[in-house]
Design a protein around this motif. Structure first.
Motif, PDB file in Angstrom:
ATOM      1  N   SER A 174     -12.828  -4.332   2.774  1.00 63.21           N
ATOM      2  CA  SER A 174     -12.958  -5.859   2.360  1.00 63.21           C
ATOM      3  C   SER A 174     -13.607  -5.634   0.754  1.00 63.21           C
ATOM      4  O   SER A 174     -13.467  -6.297   0.023  1.00 63.21           O
ATOM      5  N   GLU A 212       4.038 -21.220  -4.648  1.00 65.25           N
ATOM      6  CA  GLU A 212       3.549 -20.277  -3.976  1.00 65.25           C
ATOM      7  C   GLU A 212       4.114 -18.943  -3.832  1.00 65.25           C
ATOM      8  O   GLU A 212       5.477 -18.910  -4.238  1.00 65.25           O
ATOM      9  N   TYR A 257       8.418 -13.449  -1.092  1.00 65.69           N
ATOM     10  CA  TYR A 257       8.317 -11.933  -0.854  1.00 65.69           C
ATOM     11  C   TYR A 257       9.768 -11.588  -0.051  1.00 65.69           C
ATOM     12  O   TYR A 257      10.235 -12.197   0.764  1.00 65.69           O
ATOM     13  N   GLU A 266      11.107  -8.176   1.783  1.00 62.74           N
ATOM     14  CA  GLU A 266      10.515  -6.871   2.033  1.00 62.74           C
ATOM     15  C   GLU A 266      11.760  -5.701   1.788  1.00 62.74           C
ATOM     16  O   GLU A 266      11.337  -4.746   1.423  1.00 62.74           O
ATOM     17  N   ASP A 314       5.320  -3.368   1.911  1.00 59.76           N
ATOM     18  CA  ASP A 314       4.596  -4.682   2.375  1.00 59.76           C
ATOM     19  C   ASP A 314       3.417  -4.799   1.551  1.00 59.76           C
ATOM     20  O   ASP A 314       2.585  -4.056   2.128  1.00 59.76           O
ATOM     21  N   TRP A 315       3.603  -5.676   0.650  1.00 57.97           N
ATOM     22  CA  TRP A 315       2.019  -5.962  -0.023  1.00 57.97           C
ATOM     23  C   TRP A 315       1.207  -6.839   1.011  1.00 57.97           C
ATOM     24  O   TRP A 315       1.808  -8.006   1.593  1.00 57.97           O
ATOM     25  N   ASP A 316       0.176  -6.367   1.537  1.00 59.66           N
ATOM     26  CA  ASP A 316      -0.679  -6.955   2.380  1.00 59.66           C
ATOM     27  C   ASP A 316      -1.163  -8.298   1.919  1.00 59.66           C
ATOM     28  O   ASP A 316      -1.256  -8.258   0.848  1.00 59.66           O
ATOM     29  N   LYS A 317      -2.067  -8.779   2.800  1.00 52.56           N
ATOM     30  CA  LYS A 317      -2.547 -10.094   2.434  1.00 52.56           C
ATOM     31  C   LYS A 317      -3.565  -9.831   1.452  1.00 52.56           C
ATOM     32  O   LYS A 317      -3.654 -10.826   0.403  1.00 52.56           O
ATOM     33  N   ASP A 318      -4.345  -8.731   1.289  1.00 55.09           N
ATOM     34  CA  ASP A 318      -5.589  -8.583   0.248  1.00 55.09           C
ATOM     35  C   ASP A 318      -4.792  -8.356  -0.950  1.00 55.09           C
ATOM     36  O   ASP A 318      -5.044  -8.789  -2.343  1.00 55.09           O
ATOM     37  N   GLU A 319      -3.558  -7.571  -1.172  1.00 55.40           N
ATOM     38  CA  GLU A 319      -2.934  -7.262  -2.448  1.00 55.40           C
ATOM     39  C   GLU A 319      -2.366  -8.283  -2.727  1.00 55.40           C
ATOM     40  O   GLU A 319      -2.464  -8.853  -4.166  1.00 55.40           O
ATOM     41  N   ARG A 320      -1.803  -9.341  -2.029  1.00 50.68           N
ATOM     42  CA  ARG A 320      -1.089 -10.646  -2.671  1.00 50.68           C
ATOM     43  C   ARG A 320      -2.314 -11.487  -3.064  1.00 50.68           C
ATOM     44  O   ARG A 320      -2.086 -12.176  -4.015  1.00 50.68           O
ATOM     45  N   SER A 321      -3.482 -11.486  -2.169  1.00 51.44           N
ATOM     46  CA  SER A 321      -4.451 -12.378  -2.750  1.00 51.44           C
ATOM     47  C   SER A 321      -4.951 -11.846  -4.239  1.00 51.44           C
ATOM     48  O   SER A 321      -5.403 -12.799  -5.170  1.00 51.44           O
TER      49      SER A 321
END
Length: 667
Positions: A223, A314, A317, A319, A371-378
């Motif tokens: 993180s 928003e 995506y 996949e 799969d762009w994860d949550k952190d990457e999308r953020s």
């Protein structure tokens, strides 16, 4: 009555050979649960005494002590008295002590069984100066530090149990018989099988806590790494913004930094609004062996992903584009995906206060999906937000520059207006006043002199009328209140009317030689005849004003492409400096200055010409090689051949004589 001395202090006084150690809260939690699991995994009837610093800590462990109470009838739990906690006897003994008791600062757990004994007695540190601690960690619950004793020594465990049992009797004297049995168990001789126990539950519990702690630590590190990468990327874009408020520079830096940070095959960033049907791709970041899309047109109208971004505001995506059912209904979009070799597709809107400014697209072009994860999308959303703010700042800066230029132009206009009107109004008014006063005060004035006075007053009155007419004309043109009446006209007729007007006003023979070059095969033009004659008259008058009588003025007409006709009014006069070729079309512009010019005029003529030509669908500009090199004024008009395809037909006015008279009256 509260007890101010701590159990730990009493134990260290009774056992002087003991040395206290430092423990974090997480370590104490691991040790306490391991000790409790040892009780649950063993047999016999051990003595278990636990103290909690706060009532809520006890509530979290209630279910565990219900299970422990099934292993022994000698279970004691001490916690501060609260709204829901009272001293009571049930499955285990609950003892409520005063909140200001020293126990409220301690973490104690003692287990004394038939074959083993273990105790944990700790007191929390309140003075941060005694133990150095990082300021940024001091507020974290897991960073709390305790000083205390943890040991399997039976003698120490029994002594700690006696001290705690005495506290129990202090608050609950009614438990004396039960406490007496516990004391007797503590005084029983040590068994030969003491410490012959299975350490597996205790060890497994500690290993579980260590693994859980390691997992949390790794998760925290990840993180922190993501946050550091996000902050670094945002800082780089912020630096670019501070370095330049150019939108192109901002977009270029953002797409490169974002593409490198996420190691995407292709990263696109383009300006777009929700009503756009297509955009040209200009900013991209490419991975290895990925085809560039720069300069291509990117369709948005049939792109359901773009429409989804517009509606939801928003990220959207996909996949795997190979198995996406929504692409089946869009053959054109399927062709685009195949052309760009997109396997995974992410679109993130660039927004500012709900307004769409652009899109960030990430393409994964390898055989496997991504799969762009949550952190990457953020991270992408954070950068898109920063880019949106930067674009708005750049637009605001550009608008501010435009506004400053407009204010400067208004200031020049104000200064010129005061100077020009002051001179152009005061001079003729003074002349008119002098002539009228002379006529009124000199009744014996000769007829010849009287006529001269009248002619002079009438000439200056006409000069004032023309000044007021120019003001009104420019005001109407700039406010958009003019109603255009386009018709099909021959330019030769308009040129002749303009020349007649000029010769009628300048009858003293001081005009330079004026020639015209209007080809007979020239197409008709589509324009308002009255306003066209006005433009020609003013341009010819302007050329004559700055050309002496020995010079020449030429009016030339020719084709300018297939849709426009170009008119040129050239002179051999004073000329214009190259840096003033655009300024001459401003209101009240005077080449020599408002108060030291050698020619008359208000400086509104060329401004009026520009407004008329633009209203007729053309453009006007000036050319000059410099001082004393002459000037050429050009303007274009739509030809009748092109106008019939784009404009509705307007019946031509049949009475050309009336048109001519109105044109002469205006000029």
């Amino acid at each position: 009555m509260s007890i101010s001395s701590s159990v730990l202090t009493d134990l260290l006084q009774a056992q002087p050979h003991l040395r206290a150690q430092i423990y974090f809260k997480s370590s104490l939690a691991a040790l306490s649960h391991a000790m409790e699991d040892q009780v649950l995994a063993g047999d016999g009837h051990p003595i278990v005494i636990a103290t909690f610093q706060q009532e809520r800590f006890f509530r979290q462990e209630t279910h565990r002590y219900l299970q422990i109470s099934k292993q022994s009838d000698q279970v004691y739990v001490l916690a501060p008295a609260g709204t829901g906690l009272r001293s009571s006897s049930g499955e285990y003994e609950t003892i409520a002590f005063n909140p200001d008791d020293a126990l409220s600062q301690e973490w104690n757990l003692v287990v004394v069984g038939q074959h083993y004994a273990v105790c944990l007695l700790c007191q929390e540190h309140e003075d941060p100066s005694t133990l150095p601690m990082e300021p940024q960690l001091s507020h974290l619950d897991q960073a709390r530090r305790f000083e205390g004793i943890w040991t399997f020594d039976r003698q120490v465990g029994c002594e700690a149990a006696r001290l705690l049992l005495q506290r129990i009797l202090h608050y609950q004297p009614g438990l004396r018989p039960k406490v007496k049995r516990a004391m007797a168990q503590l005084d029983a001789p040590k068994s030969s099988e003491f410490h012959q126990i299975d350490p597996a539950p205790f060890t497994e519990r500690l290993v579980t806590y260590l693994q859980a702690g390691q997992y949390k630590l790794l998760k925290t590190y990840r993180s922190i790494a993501v946050q550091e990468r996000k902050e670094r990327l945002v800082n780089s874009i912020t630096t670019a913004i501070r370095r330049s408020l150019d939108p192109e520079e901002i977009l270029k830096v953002a797409v490169q930094e974002l593409g490198q940070a996420l190691q995407s095959c292709r990263c696109l960033l383009y300006r777009a609004q929700d009503t756009d049907t297509a955009v040209t791709l200009r900013y991209e970041s490419l991975g290895n062996r990925v085809r560039s899309l720069g300069g291509q047109t990117w369709l948005l109208q049939d792109n359901f992903l773009f429409q989804a971004v517009v509606q939801r505001q928003e990220p959207v995506y996909i996949e795997n584009t190979q198995t996406e059912p929504r692409l089946v209904a869009h053959p054109r979009l399927q062709a685009l995906v195949q052309q760009a070799k997109i396997r995974s597709w992410l679109l993130v809107p660039v927004l500012y206060q709900g307004r769409l400014l652009g899109i960030v697209e990430l393409h994964h072009c390898l055989k496997t999906t991504r799969d762009w994860d949550k952190d990457e999308r953020s991270l992408v959303v954070a950068i898109a937000t920063q880019v949106g703010s930067a674009l708005i700042q750049a637009e605001a800066y550009a608008n501010l520059e435009d506004l400053n230029q407009q204010l400067e132009a208004l200031e020049r206009t104000r200064s010129n207006l005061i100077a020009v009107t002051g001179h152009e109004l005061r001079t003729p008014l003074s002349t008119i006043q002098v002539c009228l006063e002379s006529l009124a005060s000199e009744p014996d004035m000769s007829a010849e002199l009287r006529q001269i006075m009248l002619d002079t007053a009438l000439g200056d009155a006409e000069r004032l009328r023309k000044l007021v007419q120019d003001f009104l004309t420019l005001s109407q043109l700039e406010s958009g209140r003019v109603k255009w009446h386009p018709e099909t006209l021959p330019l030769q007729e308009c040129v002749d009317l303009a020349l007649s007007s000029v010769h009628a006003r300048e009858s003293d023979g001081s005009l330079p030689q004026i020639t015209t070059q209007v080809p007979s095969e020239l197409p008709l033009v589509r324009a308002d005849g009255e306003w066209l004659v006005e433009v020609l008259s003013k341009l010819i008058e302007n050329a004559c004003k700055f050309t002496d009588s020995k010079g020449t003025v030429t009016v030339q007409v020719e084709r300018n492409g297939g849709e426009m006709v170009e008119v040129t009014v050239a002179d051999t006069g004073r000329g214009i400096e190259p840096d003033r070729l655009e300024t001459v079309f401003e209101r009240f512009y005077q080449e020599e200055g408002a108060l030291r010019r050698t020619t008359g005029g208000t400086g509104l003529g060329l401004a009026i010409c520009r407004q008329i030509v633009q209203g007729l669908g053309g453009k006007i500009w000036a050319e000059s090689a410099g001082k004393d090199q002459g000037t050429q004024f050009h303007f274009t008009l739509p030809s009748a051949e092109a106008s019939t395809e784009t404009r509705p037909k307007t019946p031509a006015r049949s009475d050309k004589a009336n048109n001519s008279r109105r044109a002469l009256n205006r000029t």
